[in-house]
Scaffold this motif. Structure first.
Motif, PDB file in Angstrom:
ATOM      1  N   SER A 123       0.828  -1.211   0.000  1.00 22.43           N
ATOM      2  CA  SER A 123       0.000   0.000   0.000  1.00 22.43           C
ATOM      3  C   SER A 123       0.861   1.260   0.000  1.00 22.43           C
ATOM      4  CB  SER A 123      -0.950   0.000   1.199  1.00 22.43           C
ATOM      5  OG  SER A 123      -0.223  -0.038   2.415  1.00 22.43           O
ATOM      6  N   GLU A 127       0.977   4.058  -2.951  1.00 22.57           N
ATOM      7  CA  GLU A 127       0.691   5.448  -2.573  1.00 22.57           C
ATOM      8  C   GLU A 127       1.720   6.408  -3.162  1.00 22.57           C
ATOM      9  OE1 GLU A 127       0.496   8.208   1.482  1.00 22.57           O
ATOM     10  OE2 GLU A 127       0.396   6.023   1.639  1.00 22.57           O
ATOM     11  N   TRP A 128       3.025   6.111  -2.953  1.00 18.48           N
ATOM     12  CA  TRP A 128       4.028   7.055  -3.460  1.00 18.48           C
ATOM     13  C   TRP A 128       4.206   6.949  -4.967  1.00 18.48           C
ATOM     14  CZ3 TRP A 128       8.199   5.262  -6.069  1.00 18.48           C
ATOM     15  CH2 TRP A 128       8.795   4.051  -5.722  1.00 18.48           C
ATOM     16  N   HIS A 131       1.327   8.950  -6.418  1.00 26.98           N
ATOM     17  CA  HIS A 131       1.567  10.371  -6.124  1.00 26.98           C
ATOM     18  C   HIS A 131       2.663  10.928  -7.037  1.00 26.98           C
ATOM     19  CE1 HIS A 131       1.611  14.086  -3.935  1.00 26.98           C
ATOM     20  NE2 HIS A 131       2.866  13.930  -3.557  1.00 26.98           N
TER      21      HIS A 131
END
Length: 203
Positions: A123, A127-128, A131
């Protein structure tokens, strides 16, 4: 590859490293903070655009793919290196837009290659990674199309207006034999025709 023009990137003279299929690469070494001292693709994209009245698509490799296909520094998190690359790509995207390139593809071909095997770590990676991709195109105008290669037309149409969707193959075809490429292209064209028919009937 154009991203070698970033600061803190160094090309290598070692033998080719096998990636997949018939594809071999020479991954660059990222040894410091990444920045973009000057435009990398604007000149060539603008020159190509001046040769046609049709829209010219700018092509850039995404930050996560660059991280996953490079030897990166180990004194900071991979996410931090990815964010630095994303900011450099963002500058390139905005310069392409200023030069009149209204369609820009930021290709994350290897986004899933760095996905950790441990589910507990996946996760954070996603996420990064997502992003990082979003950083690259956050400064463009709404009229500029910024796309990531997708593999299912219907999924794309579920979130985008049809006027923004172009169905075309990605760079992976060049690593395949003709016996693989021809059926893949035939299926792609047939699928596009089928969906056009369905959309026409739905009017």
């Amino acid at each position: 590859m154009t991203f070698w023009k970033f600061c803190s990137f160094e090309g290598v003279s070692v033998p080719l490293e096998w990636s997949y299929g018939s594809r071999c690469v020479k991954p660059p070494i990222i040894y410091g903070d990444v920045s973009r001292p000057k435009a990398m693709t604007v000149f060539w994209s603008s020159m190509a655009q001046n040769m046609t009245k049709r829209p010219m698509k700018g092509m850039l490799t995404g930050p996560v793919t660059i991280v996953n296909w490079s030897f990166i520094r180990n004194d900071q998190q991979r996410s931090e290196t990815s964010y630095q690359i994303a900011l450099a790509i963002k500058d390139e995207v905005e310069d392409l837009e200023k030069a009149g390139i209204t369609i820009i593809q930021i290709d994350e071909a290897a986004l899933r290659e760095g996905l950790p095997l441990r589910k507990s770590e996946q996760s954070f990676y996603i996420e990064w990674a997502v992003h990082s991709f979003r950083i690259t195109n956050c400064g463009v105008k709404d009229t500029t199309q910024t796309e990531e290669v997708a593999d299912r037309i219907k999924k794309i149409l579920a979130v985008l207006e049809r006027k923004f969707v172009w169905v075309n193959p990605d760079c992976g075809l060049k690593t395949r034999e003709y016996s693989e490429v021809q059926p893949a292209l035939t299926n792609m064209v047939d699928a596009a025709k089928l969906i056009r028919t369905e959309l026409a009937c739905a009017k």
